[in-house]
Design a protein around this motif. Sequence first.
Motif, PDB file in Angstrom:
ATOM      1  N   SER A 122       0.816  -1.222   0.000  1.00 19.11           N
ATOM      2  CA  SER A 122       0.000   0.000   0.000  1.00 19.11           C
ATOM      3  C   SER A 122       0.845   1.265   0.000  1.00 19.11           C
ATOM      4  N   ALA A 123       2.165   1.110  -0.125  1.00 14.31           N
ATOM      5  CA  ALA A 123       3.054   2.270  -0.027  1.00 14.31           C
ATOM      6  C   ALA A 123       3.198   3.033  -1.334  1.00 14.31           C
ATOM      7  N   GLY A 124       2.362   2.709  -2.299  1.00 12.19           N
ATOM      8  CA  GLY A 124       2.354   3.508  -3.529  1.00 12.19           C
ATOM      9  C   GLY A 124       3.431   3.148  -4.521  1.00 12.19           C
ATOM     10  N   GLY A 125       3.819   1.893  -4.630  1.00 17.58           N
ATOM     11  CA  GLY A 125       4.822   1.485  -5.600  1.00 17.58           C
ATOM     12  C   GLY A 125       4.353   1.706  -7.028  1.00 17.58           C
ATOM     13  N   LYS A 126       5.323   1.845  -7.922  1.00 17.11           N
ATOM     14  CA  LYS A 126       5.007   2.165  -9.311  1.00 17.11           C
ATOM     15  C   LYS A 126       4.526   0.949 -10.098  1.00 17.11           C
ATOM     16  N   ARG A 127       4.750  -0.264  -9.574  1.00 16.37           N
ATOM     17  CA  ARG A 127       4.407  -1.496 -10.280  1.00 16.37           C
ATOM     18  C   ARG A 127       5.062  -1.520 -11.661  1.00 16.37           C
ATOM     19  N   MET A 128       6.281  -0.971 -11.740  1.00 16.54           N
ATOM     20  CA  MET A 128       6.978  -0.888 -13.013  1.00 16.54           C
ATOM     21  C   MET A 128       7.306  -2.271 -13.571  1.00 16.54           C
ATOM     22  N   ARG A 129       7.767  -3.172 -12.715  1.00 20.71           N
ATOM     23  CA  ARG A 129       8.195  -4.488 -13.196  1.00 20.71           C
ATOM     24  C   ARG A 129       7.032  -5.325 -13.733  1.00 20.71           C
ATOM     25  N   PRO A 130       5.926  -5.452 -12.987  1.00 17.67           N
ATOM     26  CA  PRO A 130       4.806  -6.169 -13.599  1.00 17.67           C
ATOM     27  C   PRO A 130       4.245  -5.436 -14.811  1.00 17.67           C
ATOM     28  N   GLY A 131       4.306  -4.100 -14.797  1.00 19.65           N
ATOM     29  CA  GLY A 131       3.873  -3.347 -15.976  1.00 19.65           C
ATOM     30  C   GLY A 131       4.699  -3.710 -17.196  1.00 19.65           C
ATOM     31  N   LEU A 132       6.012  -3.858 -16.999  1.00 20.74           N
ATOM     32  CA  LEU A 132       6.887  -4.280 -18.092  1.00 20.74           C
ATOM     33  C   LEU A 132       6.550  -5.691 -18.553  1.00 20.74           C
ATOM     34  N   VAL A 133       6.260  -6.576 -17.598  1.00 20.58           N
ATOM     35  CA  VAL A 133       5.865  -7.944 -17.962  1.00 20.58           C
ATOM     36  C   VAL A 133       4.648  -7.901 -18.883  1.00 20.58           C
ATOM     37  N   PHE A 134       3.645  -7.102 -18.517  1.00 23.22           N
ATOM     38  CA  PHE A 134       2.436  -7.036 -19.335  1.00 23.22           C
ATOM     39  C   PHE A 134       2.711  -6.414 -20.704  1.00 23.22           C
ATOM     40  N   LEU A 135       3.531  -5.354 -20.746  1.00 23.16           N
ATOM     41  CA  LEU A 135       3.816  -4.708 -22.031  1.00 23.16           C
ATOM     42  C   LEU A 135       4.581  -5.639 -22.960  1.00 23.16           C
ATOM     43  N   VAL A 136       5.618  -6.305 -22.442  1.00 23.76           N
ATOM     44  CA  VAL A 136       6.393  -7.234 -23.278  1.00 23.76           C
ATOM     45  C   VAL A 136       5.528  -8.434 -23.662  1.00 23.76           C
ATOM     46  N   SER A 137       4.701  -8.897 -22.721  1.00 19.15           N
ATOM     47  CA  SER A 137       3.796 -10.007 -23.029  1.00 19.15           C
ATOM     48  C   SER A 137       2.895  -9.659 -24.212  1.00 19.15           C
ATOM     49  N   GLN A 138       2.312  -8.464 -24.174  1.00 17.32           N
ATOM     50  CA  GLN A 138       1.406  -8.057 -25.251  1.00 17.32           C
ATOM     51  C   GLN A 138       2.165  -7.841 -26.556  1.00 17.32           C
ATOM     52  N   ALA A 139       3.334  -7.198 -26.485  1.00 17.90           N
ATOM     53  CA  ALA A 139       4.107  -6.913 -27.694  1.00 17.90           C
ATOM     54  C   ALA A 139       4.572  -8.196 -28.370  1.00 17.90           C
ATOM     55  N   THR A 140       5.027  -9.163 -27.573  1.00 21.93           N
ATOM     56  CA  THR A 140       5.500 -10.430 -28.151  1.00 21.93           C
ATOM     57  C   THR A 140       4.338 -11.356 -28.503  1.00 21.93           C
ATOM     58  N   ALA A 141       3.225 -11.233 -27.794  1.00 20.68           N
ATOM     59  CA  ALA A 141       2.038 -12.014 -28.166  1.00 20.68           C
ATOM     60  C   ALA A 141       1.564 -11.612 -29.552  1.00 20.68           C
ATOM     61  N   ASP A 142       1.610 -10.314 -29.841  1.00 21.48           N
ATOM     62  CA  ASP A 142       1.275  -9.845 -31.183  1.00 21.48           C
ATOM     63  C   ASP A 142       2.183 -10.508 -32.218  1.00 21.48           C
ATOM     64  N   LEU A 143       3.480 -10.569 -31.881  1.00 22.50           N
ATOM     65  CA  LEU A 143       4.453 -11.156 -32.800  1.00 22.50           C
ATOM     66  C   LEU A 143       4.185 -12.640 -33.023  1.00 22.50           C
ATOM     67  N   ALA A 144       3.757 -13.334 -31.957  1.00 21.01           N
ATOM     68  CA  ALA A 144       3.518 -14.780 -32.036  1.00 21.01           C
ATOM     69  C   ALA A 144       2.109 -15.135 -32.498  1.00 21.01           C
ATOM     70  N   GLY A 145       1.259 -14.123 -32.646  1.00 14.90           N
ATOM     71  CA  GLY A 145      -0.093 -14.378 -33.106  1.00 14.90           C
ATOM     72  C   GLY A 145      -1.054 -14.814 -32.019  1.00 14.90           C
ATOM     73  N   LEU A 146      -0.694 -14.579 -30.739  1.00 13.04           N
ATOM     74  CA  LEU A 146      -1.605 -14.904 -29.648  1.00 13.04           C
ATOM     75  C   LEU A 146      -2.700 -13.853 -29.555  1.00 13.04           C
ATOM     76  N   LYS A 147      -3.901 -14.270 -29.285  1.00 15.71           N
ATOM     77  CA  LYS A 147      -5.029 -13.342 -29.232  1.00 15.71           C
ATOM     78  C   LYS A 147      -5.117 -12.621 -27.892  1.00 15.71           C
ATOM     79  N   GLU A 148      -4.670 -13.271 -26.813  1.00 14.28           N
ATOM     80  CA  GLU A 148      -4.736 -12.667 -25.485  1.00 14.28           C
ATOM     81  C   GLU A 148      -3.635 -13.244 -24.603  1.00 14.28           C
TER      82      GLU A 148
END
Length: 421
Positions: free
Chosen positions: A137-163
């Motif tokens: 609850s200390a207000g972290g930026k959640r940068m690392r999981p945010g990066l996981v989601f961004l790379v997941s989506q960017a590479t999913a597009d490359l691999a043809g994954l829908k979600e």
Amino acid sequence: MMMSCRNIELGGTSVLDLMPCGCSCSSSPTSRRILFGNRSKTIGRRSYGAGNMVFLRRDSGSCRAIPAKPKESSLVNGLGEDKTVMINLRQEPRKPISLENLFEVVADDLQSLNDNLLSIVGAENPVLTSAAEQIFSAGGKRMRPGLVFLVSQATADLAGLKELTVEHRRLAEIIEMIHTASLIHDDVLDESDMRRGKETVHELFGTRVAVLAGDFMFAQASWYLANLENLEVIKLISQVIKDFASGEIKQASSLFDFDVKLDDYLLKSYYKTASLVAASTKGAAIFSRVESEVAEQMYQFGKNLGLSFQVVDDILDFTQSSEQLGKPAANDLAKGNITAPVIFALENEPRLREIIESEFCEPGSLEEAIEMVRSGGGIKRAQELAKEKAELALKNLDCLPRSGFRSALEDMVMFNLERID
């Protein structure tokens, strides 16, 4: 772990000549639409690198990005002479990047992660649960999981994954738990009373509970990691926990060592910061089932971004107030931790060596040392180092197709540099 995963480039030259987007090229300059969830925005020209990056497109949808050609630069064992820094945030006005806007394309994913974090920690022990609540609850930026989601989506597009897959989402939760556990232990080792403007876990609950809370979160994250049943990712993330310990030992063994080299500093920074970011981004790519070459580029992206972030954090330790930092300013130097700005300033300030060797025993010596770091060129050269690592990170994204998610990853690199602009 595969040897390619442990390839730590501590120096090198980066010239941003071309930023391909993974498709065939064209030559008709128009703006193009980048999708952001249910919305889109027009991008025709951006100011990454030393020149404007122009996106080119034909009706066929092919595109590439070409920046203005910069002067070549060199870097040998650190920062070379006559180095031209190619990323220039002041070249033309641009709206500052905020994390809220940057993560807008994965906002729903991050909200689900926030909702799940406490539940996956478990409620078996009320004291440990309260400790976890305190730091979550200390207000972290959640940068690392945010990066996981961004790379997941960017590479999913490359691999043809829908979600995104269940594995993608669980990986983001595991990464945030590991990061949080490391912060709890860091605060104990550093005897820090404040974290993000709030009292630390060990200040509220005592050192014993803090150590146990960190251990418990590491263990819980490891259990969830094993249940992903992907040996490559298990090895990748397990190495991170080992790296944390290696980084702390390396730091503790070099306190007040004014002869520490830049390569040693970068290796320690890799262990303590960049290793987790690199494992996060590569793990996301692995779960997207992309080619190994793409997964390795995502590892290198995370490594270079993580190193750039660490250098920027070390600069801010000298340029921001305690209120801005949420912890005491120049805290690392006061405790003998020699960072990039100090290493560079030591080259021009012989007196600084004497002060560090004395461990600031004279009244006012710490303040004198801080001023020497600021006036001795340490800040400026550290800024150049952060920008060099940022250039490498941008280049690592070449293998991804142009999308809103790749644009957000590029924005993450620039957001970090804007912190020292």
